[in-house]
Design a protein around this motif. Structure first.
Motif, PDB file in Angstrom:
ATOM      1  N   GLU A 143       0.842  -1.189   0.000  1.00  0.00           N
ATOM      2  CA  GLU A 143       0.000   0.000   0.000  1.00  0.00           C
ATOM      3  C   GLU A 143       0.884   1.249   0.000  1.00  0.00           C
ATOM      4  O   GLU A 143       1.747   1.420   0.845  1.00  0.00           O
ATOM      5  CB  GLU A 143      -0.895   0.010   1.244  1.00  0.00           C
ATOM      6  CG  GLU A 143      -1.830   1.195   1.319  1.00  0.00           C
ATOM      7  CD  GLU A 143      -2.678   1.177   2.569  1.00  0.00           C
ATOM      8  OE1 GLU A 143      -3.432   2.140   2.792  1.00  0.00           O
ATOM      9  OE2 GLU A 143      -2.577   0.190   3.333  1.00  0.00           O
ATOM     10  N   LYS A 194      -1.358   3.905  11.805  1.00  0.00           N
ATOM     11  CA  LYS A 194      -0.258   3.071  11.331  1.00  0.00           C
ATOM     12  C   LYS A 194       0.544   2.494  12.492  1.00  0.00           C
ATOM     13  O   LYS A 194       1.370   1.608  12.288  1.00  0.00           O
ATOM     14  CB  LYS A 194       0.671   3.885  10.430  1.00  0.00           C
ATOM     15  CG  LYS A 194       0.055   4.298   9.105  1.00  0.00           C
ATOM     16  CD  LYS A 194       1.078   5.045   8.261  1.00  0.00           C
ATOM     17  CE  LYS A 194       0.509   5.443   6.912  1.00  0.00           C
ATOM     18  NZ  LYS A 194       1.490   6.193   6.102  1.00  0.00           N
ATOM     19  N   LEU A 247       6.018   3.328  13.561  1.00  0.00           N
ATOM     20  CA  LEU A 247       6.616   2.933  12.279  1.00  0.00           C
ATOM     21  C   LEU A 247       7.717   1.899  12.507  1.00  0.00           C
ATOM     22  O   LEU A 247       8.639   2.113  13.289  1.00  0.00           O
ATOM     23  CB  LEU A 247       7.188   4.163  11.579  1.00  0.00           C
ATOM     24  CG  LEU A 247       6.173   5.258  11.213  1.00  0.00           C
ATOM     25  CD1 LEU A 247       6.866   6.424  10.520  1.00  0.00           C
ATOM     26  CD2 LEU A 247       5.062   4.701  10.329  1.00  0.00           C
ATOM     27  N   PRO A 305       0.941  -1.729  13.650  1.00  0.00           N
ATOM     28  CA  PRO A 305      -0.154  -1.062  14.356  1.00  0.00           C
ATOM     29  C   PRO A 305      -0.358  -1.628  15.757  1.00  0.00           C
ATOM     30  O   PRO A 305       0.004  -2.763  16.049  1.00  0.00           O
ATOM     31  CB  PRO A 305      -1.373  -1.331  13.461  1.00  0.00           C
ATOM     32  CG  PRO A 305      -1.021  -2.572  12.700  1.00  0.00           C
ATOM     33  CD  PRO A 305       0.456  -2.519  12.493  1.00  0.00           C
ATOM     34  N   GLU A 348      -0.325  11.105  10.588  1.00  0.00           N
ATOM     35  CA  GLU A 348      -0.551   9.837   9.898  1.00  0.00           C
ATOM     36  C   GLU A 348      -0.291   9.936   8.401  1.00  0.00           C
ATOM     37  O   GLU A 348       0.155   8.994   7.765  1.00  0.00           O
ATOM     38  CB  GLU A 348      -1.984   9.373  10.152  1.00  0.00           C
ATOM     39  CG  GLU A 348      -2.286   7.993   9.576  1.00  0.00           C
ATOM     40  CD  GLU A 348      -3.657   7.498   9.954  1.00  0.00           C
ATOM     41  OE1 GLU A 348      -4.098   6.478   9.407  1.00  0.00           O
ATOM     42  OE2 GLU A 348      -4.288   8.136  10.825  1.00  0.00           O
ATOM     43  N   HIS A 368       1.994  -4.340  19.831  1.00  0.00           N
ATOM     44  CA  HIS A 368       2.176  -4.017  18.411  1.00  0.00           C
ATOM     45  C   HIS A 368       2.603  -5.293  17.687  1.00  0.00           C
ATOM     46  O   HIS A 368       3.385  -6.080  18.234  1.00  0.00           O
ATOM     47  CB  HIS A 368       3.229  -2.930  18.214  1.00  0.00           C
ATOM     48  CG  HIS A 368       2.852  -1.604  18.793  1.00  0.00           C
ATOM     49  ND1 HIS A 368       2.460  -0.545  18.020  1.00  0.00           N
ATOM     50  CD2 HIS A 368       2.792  -1.178  20.086  1.00  0.00           C
ATOM     51  CE1 HIS A 368       2.186   0.496  18.801  1.00  0.00           C
ATOM     52  NE2 HIS A 368       2.383   0.134  20.058  1.00  0.00           N
ATOM     53  N   SER A 378       8.824  -3.205   6.773  1.00  0.00           N
ATOM     54  CA  SER A 378       7.424  -2.822   7.012  1.00  0.00           C
ATOM     55  C   SER A 378       6.666  -2.478   5.739  1.00  0.00           C
ATOM     56  O   SER A 378       5.424  -2.490   5.735  1.00  0.00           O
ATOM     57  CB  SER A 378       7.370  -1.637   7.980  1.00  0.00           C
ATOM     58  OG  SER A 378       8.114  -0.536   7.482  1.00  0.00           O
ATOM     59  N   ARG A 402      -1.084  -8.668   7.401  1.00  0.00           N
ATOM     60  CA  ARG A 402      -1.712  -8.793   8.706  1.00  0.00           C
ATOM     61  C   ARG A 402      -1.349 -10.144   9.339  1.00  0.00           C
ATOM     62  O   ARG A 402      -1.476 -11.179   8.690  1.00  0.00           O
ATOM     63  CB  ARG A 402      -3.226  -8.665   8.590  1.00  0.00           C
ATOM     64  CG  ARG A 402      -3.694  -7.326   8.091  1.00  0.00           C
ATOM     65  CD  ARG A 402      -5.192  -7.321   7.811  1.00  0.00           C
ATOM     66  NE  ARG A 402      -5.970  -7.482   9.030  1.00  0.00           N
ATOM     67  CZ  ARG A 402      -6.638  -8.570   9.351  1.00  0.00           C
ATOM     68  NH1 ARG A 402      -6.612  -9.625   8.541  1.00  0.00           N
ATOM     69  NH2 ARG A 402      -7.340  -8.642  10.465  1.00  0.00           N
ATOM     70  N   LYS A 426      -8.443  -2.812  16.550  1.00  0.00           N
ATOM     71  CA  LYS A 426      -7.744  -1.622  16.077  1.00  0.00           C
ATOM     72  C   LYS A 426      -7.726  -0.588  17.196  1.00  0.00           C
ATOM     73  O   LYS A 426      -8.615   0.244  17.313  1.00  0.00           O
ATOM     74  CB  LYS A 426      -8.412  -1.075  14.823  1.00  0.00           C
ATOM     75  CG  LYS A 426      -8.351  -2.031  13.633  1.00  0.00           C
ATOM     76  CD  LYS A 426      -9.020  -1.435  12.409  1.00  0.00           C
ATOM     77  CE  LYS A 426      -8.935  -2.401  11.223  1.00  0.00           C
ATOM     78  NZ  LYS A 426      -9.600  -1.857  10.027  1.00  0.00           N
TER      79      LYS A 426
END
Length: 540
Positions: free
Chosen positions: A41, A252, A255, A259, A323, A396, A471, A476, A534
Motif C-alpha cells: 500500500e 499506522k 513505524l 499497528p 498519519e 504491536h 514494514s 496482517r 484496532k
C-alpha cells in the motif's frame, strides 16, 4: 611483497532471518514488476514514454531500493525489525552488477547489429513496441502478425532492393537481416545471465546461498570516491537500523513495529500505605529500571523449557508524527550519539512530564518469531499526572511478508489445446527468456548508463513513504492462527512482569498497593480473553 589489491566485501553467509532472504530474492527475479505495487500500500508507478523500455520486477526493485537507501540526500528510513536491510541492499548491488556486465555486452551487440543498421532495427523494434502496447490478451497475436510483416519486408528488400545499386543496394539487402543475427547473439547473452540470476534466487530461498559480494563498496585507492561513498552509505544504513528513536503515526502505529492491536491501563492514585503519613518519592525511571529487570527474567521459568525465547528488552523514545506524513526527522544535538539517543537523555525523557507534544519514553519487549516473519512488540509506558500513576502496556504486531515473496523460480507454463483433440488441454513449458524479452533487454542496455533517462523513458517504481524495507510489505498477522496465538499469548506474561515490578517499587516507597493490586488482577483476567482490535482507530 606483492600487492594483492582490495578485497571484495562479503557479508555473513547466513542472513539473520527468512524475511531477509525473501526480500533479497526480489533483486534477482524476473517477471512483471506490477506485483510490487499490488502487495504494498502506497507504492506507485511512474509511467514511462516507451513501453519497450519498461523494467522487469528485479530491475524495478533494485533501482527503487538503491535510490532510496544509498542516495546522498535520502530521507531517513524506518527501522526494519526482523530483517537485515543492509543484506537486502547488498544483494541489490550484486544483482545490478550482474546486469551491468550483461548490459555491457548487449550494448556492443546493439551498436554492431542495431545502430549500424538502424532503419532495419527500428522496423523490428516497432513491431515489439506495438505488441507491448496492445494489451495482455492480444499481445501474442499482434506480435506474431508484426513479425510476419517484418519478415516479408526483409525478404522483399533482400530479393530486390529496387533501383539502388552498389554499396547502398547491398546495405538495403541486409538492413533487416543483420538485426536478426544480432538477436541470436543477444539471446545467448540474456539466457546465460537469466540462468545466473535465477540460480542466485533459488539458492537464497533454499538456504544454500553465500553472502552477497559488493566489489563496488571496496575502495581501490585513495581517489576512489565512488566506492568510499558507497561504503559509508552502507555503514550509515546499518547504524540507522539500531536507532532508539521511533515515530508514532496514528492508525499506522509505531513505524517499523506495526499497528497497535491491544492496550491495558493500570491507573490509580498514589497514597501512603497504612501507618505512613507520606510516600517516599521516586522517579519514573526508577520504576522503568525495575520493569526492565523483571522483563529480562521472562527467559527463565520454574518448568523445564518454559522460558520465553528471544526476549529483547530495549528503551525507545517515541516522537509523534502525522498519519499522512511522508517523511520524518530525528532529533539532533548533544543528547544524540549518531542515530542513538544517549542513555542519560533517555532517562531524562522518562522522568519528564510527558503531557502534550513532547517525546515519550517506552520500554519495549520485542520478540522476533517465525524466522523473522512475525515481530511482536509489547510497549510499556510510565506516566504521572498529579497524584495518579499510570502504567500502560500496548501490543504491536508486524505481520509476515506475503507468501509470494517465498516463491522459487519456475519455468512459465501455458495451457494449449491438444492436436486433434481440441476438447482436451496439455501443459506447455515456455522459455524463460522470450523473443520480446531479448529485444527489451538489448534495447534497454545502451540507456542503463544513465538511470535518470532510462526511468524517464521506461518508467520506475516509487516506494511507499515513510519507507522501511521490512514494514513496506508486511501483511496482517491475524490471518495466520498460530501467529495470532503467539501475539496474544505473550501479552499475559509481559503484563504480569510489568505489574509485579510496579507493586514491588510501590511497596518499597511506602505506597498503598491495594487498589493497584486489585486493578492488576482485573487486567490479568481481561488479557486472558483478549482479541486483537484496532486500538488506534476511534469511532467518535
Amino acid at each position: 611483497m606483492s600487492d594483492i589489491g582490495p578485497q571484495v566485501l562479503r557479508t555473513d553467509p547466513s542472513p539473520s532471518s527468512g524475511a531477509t532472504t525473501s526480500l533479497s530474492s526480489l533483486a534477482y527475479r524476473d517477471g512483471d514488476f506490477t506485483k510490487l505495487l499490488d502487495l504494498s500500500e502506497g507504492a506507485k508507478h511512474k509511467t514511462g514514454r516507451i513501453k519497450l523500455l519498461s523494467p522487469n520486477l528485479g530491475e524495478a526493485f533494485c533501482e527503487a531500493v538503491l535510490a532510496r537507501t544509498l542516495g546522498a540526500t535520502r530521507k531517513p528510513m524506518v527501522p526494519s525489525y526482523g530483517a537485515a536491510p543492509r543484506i537486502v541492499v547488498e544483494h541489490c548491488l550484486e544483482a545490478e552488477d550482474v546486469r551491468h556486465q550483461r548490459d555491457k555486452r548487449l550494448t556492443l551487440v546493439a551498436v554492431v547489429f542495431g545502430l549500424l543498421f538502424l532503419p532495419g532495427a527500428l522496423l523490428w523494434l516497432l513491431v515489439f513496441e506495438i505488441a507491448r502496447r496492445s494489451g495482455e490478451k492480444r499481445r501474442d497475436v499482434v506480435q506474431n502478425f508484426g513479425v510476419l510483416v517484418a519478415v516479408v519486408i526483409a525478404g522483399v528488400l533482400a530479393w530486390r532492393p529496387g533501383t539502388v545499386t552498389g554499396f547502398w543496394g547491398d546495405y538495403l539487402r541486409i538492413m533487416c537481416i543483420v538485426p536478426v543475427a544480432g538477436w541470436f547473439v543477444a539471446r545467448q547473452i540474456c539466457v546465460r545471465t537469466s540462468e545466473q540470476l535465477r540460480s542466485r534466487w533459488r539458492s537464497l530461498l533454499e538456504g544454500g546461498a553465500v553472502g552477497p559480494t559488493v566489489p563496488g563498496a571496496v575502495p581501490k585507492g585513495p581517489d576512489d570516491h565512488k566506492a568510499e561513498n558507497q561504503r559509508k552509505q552502507l555503514a550509515k544504513l546499518s547504524a540507522e537500523q539500531d536507532t532508539n528513536v521511533v515515530h508514532y503515526a496514528g492508525a499506522k502505529g509505531i513505524l517499523g513495529l506495526g499497528p497497535r492491536w491491544a492496550s491495558w491501563q493500570l491507573a490509580e492514585q498514589l497514597k501512603p500505605a497504612p501507618g505512613f503519613e507520606e510516600i517516599r518519592p521516586f522517579h519514573a525511571f526508577d520504576l522503568v529500571r525495575k520493569m526492565d529487570e523483571r522483563l529480562g527474567r521472562l527467559k527463565r521459568s520454574p518448568l523445564a523449557d518454559g522460558g520465553v525465547p528471544g526476549v529483547d528488552v530495549r528503551h525507545w523514545v517515541v516522537l509523534p508524527l502525522g498519519e499522512g506524513a511522508d517523511e520524518f526527522s530525528r532529533p539532533s544535538g548533544p543528547e544524540m550519539d549518531g542515530f542513538l539517543m544517549r542513555a542519560s537523555a533517555v532517562a531524562d525523557v522518562a522522568n519528564k512530564q510527558s503531557f502534550g507534544s513532547s517525546p515519550r519514553h517506552y520500554l519495549g519487549t520485542q520478540f522476533v518469531l517465525w524466522n523473522g516473519q512475525l515481530v511482536i512488540t509489547m510497549m510499556t509506558r510510565v506516566s504521572v499526572l498529579s497524584e495518579t500513576l499510570r502504567i500502560e502496556v500496548s501490543g504491536h504486531a508486524l505481520g509476515p511478508l506475503p507468501g509470494w515473496f517465498g516463491d522459487k523460480p519456475k519455468a512459465p507454463e501455458k495451457q494449449v489445446q491438444k492436436t486433434g483433440k481440441f476438447w482436451e488441454e496439455r501443459t506447455v513449458t515456455l522459455p524463460v527468456v522470450t523473443n520480446a524479452e531479448v529485444v527489451r533487454l538489448a534495447t534497454r542496455a545502451p540507456f542503463t548508463w544513465n538511470q535518470g533517462l532510462l526511468n524517464w523513458l521506461g518508467g520506475s517504481v516509487k516506494l511507499p513513504e515513510p519507507f522501511g524495507i521490512r514494514s513496506a510489505w508486511a501483511a496482517r498477522p491475524w490471518s495466520n492462527r498460530f501467529m495470532a496465538d503467539d501475539a496474544i499469548n505473550i501479552a499475559v506474561p509481559v503484563l504480569r512482569a510489568v505489574h509485579d515490578a510496579t507493586l514491588d517499587v510501590l511497596r518499597d516507597h511506602d505506597i498503598d498497593v491495594e487498589r493497584f493490586q486489585n486493578r492488576s488482577q482485573l487486567l490479568g483476567s481481561e488479557a486472558q480473553g483478549i482479541r486483537p482490535f484496532k486500538a488506534d482507530v476511534y469511532d467518535a
